[in-house]
Write an enzyme that holds these catalytic residues in place. Structure first.
Site, mmCIF file in Angstrom:
data_model
loop_
_atom_site.group_PDB
_atom_site.id
_atom_site.type_symbol
_atom_site.label_atom_id
_atom_site.label_comp_id
_atom_site.label_asym_id
_atom_site.label_seq_id
_atom_site.Cartn_x
_atom_site.Cartn_y
_atom_site.Cartn_z
ATOM 1 N N ASN A 15 -26.944 -16.220 172.047
ATOM 2 C CA ASN A 15 -25.988 -16.361 170.809
ATOM 3 C C ASN A 15 -26.068 -15.073 169.969
ATOM 4 O OD1 ASN A 15 -23.875 -18.588 170.640
ATOM 5 N ND2 ASN A 15 -26.029 -19.433 171.090
ATOM 6 N N ILE A 93 -36.532 -26.386 160.763
ATOM 7 C CA ILE A 93 -35.673 -26.990 159.652
ATOM 8 C C ILE A 93 -36.412 -26.375 158.151
ATOM 9 C CG2 ILE A 93 -35.536 -29.136 158.316
ATOM 10 C CD1 ILE A 93 -35.491 -30.578 161.014
ATOM 11 N N LEU A 94 -35.346 -25.925 157.417
ATOM 12 C CA LEU A 94 -35.778 -25.121 156.199
ATOM 13 C C LEU A 94 -35.408 -26.291 154.791
ATOM 14 C CD1 LEU A 94 -33.999 -22.026 157.454
ATOM 15 C CD2 LEU A 94 -36.248 -22.359 157.139
ATOM 16 N N HIS A 110 -24.300 -25.351 166.456
ATOM 17 C CA HIS A 110 -24.825 -26.601 167.053
ATOM 18 C C HIS A 110 -24.393 -26.934 168.446
ATOM 19 C CE1 HIS A 110 -27.360 -29.978 166.689
ATOM 20 N NE2 HIS A 110 -26.284 -30.749 166.939
ATOM 21 N N GLU A 144 -27.654 -31.009 153.996
ATOM 22 C CA GLU A 144 -27.750 -32.044 155.084
ATOM 23 C C GLU A 144 -27.889 -31.192 156.399
ATOM 24 O OE1 GLU A 144 -28.223 -35.435 154.622
ATOM 25 O OE2 GLU A 144 -28.082 -34.726 152.560
#
Ligand code: GAR
Length: 197
Positions: A15, A93-94, A110, A144
């Protein structure tokens, strides 16, 4: 003014390549850095071959200290003054602190039709659920996980006998069409969702 784009990836970087290759001619953005969190990622060579500066911030050096990892990520990104950050297969994950600092400027791809199948193993879960269609989503990153305003989606059929790998490959082809289309629009300040095909 031309937008400066940082691309974050963790692995193959296909990507990332699609994004870099799209930012030519009258495109309103240019890639300024490709940043990765894993030293052996095949994506490095692909970015370098395209003349895009690369940076490694290896999360393993921080032994679970996420704020310390993110502090170095932020310092590194700041050196390139990005206007937009594209997560392109970036598998960390941040924390809220990191996201808040860049909120409104981070987008992510995603491999599912969000809001369905947030998280991992999206293709296996879609097949298991008997879905007739699958796809991918580009969205703004908010606090989220795999949430935030949808900027584009592309759909593919789920065919009888599909394995997760076969479906993933079908979706990935569409990711490479969708993400550049969304980035072009987003960089021009247009947040209207892109729908492919
Ligand atoms: C892509 O399918 C992307 O959608 C997915 O990882 C793959 C990376 O491939 N991202 C996520 O699962 C994020 N949660 P690539 O490195 O070849 O672009």
């Amino acid at each position: 003014m031309t937008k400066r784009v940082a691309i974050l990836f963790s692995g193959s970087g296909s990507n990332m390549v699609a994004l870099i290759d799209s930012m030519t001619g009258d495109h309103p953005a240019r890639p300024v850095v490709a940043l990765c969190n894993t030293p052996d990622a095949p994506g490095f060579a692909k970015a370098e071959a395209r003349g895009v500066p690369t940076e490694l911030v290896d999360h393993r050096d921080f032994k679970g200290d996420r704020p310390a990892f993110e502090a170095v990520m932020t310092r590194t990104l700041d050196r390139y003054a990005p206007d937009i950050i594209c997560f392109a297969g970036f598998m960390r994950i941040l924390t809220d602190d990191f996201i808040s600092r860049w909120q409104g400027r981070i987008i992510n791809i995603h491999p599912s039709l969000l809001p369905k199948y947030r998280g991992l193993d999206t293709h296996a879960r879609a097949i298991e659920a008997g879905e007739a269609e699958a796809g991918c989503t580009v969205h703004e990153v908010t606090l989220e996980l795999d949430d935030g305003p949808i900027l584009g989606q592309a759909r593919v059929p789920v065919r009888p006998g599909d394995t997760a790998e076969v479906l993933a490959a079908r979706v990935l082809e569409q990711e490479h069409r969708l993400y550049p289309a969304v980035l072009r629009r987003f960089a021009a300040g247009d947040h209207t969702p892109v729908h492919l095909p």
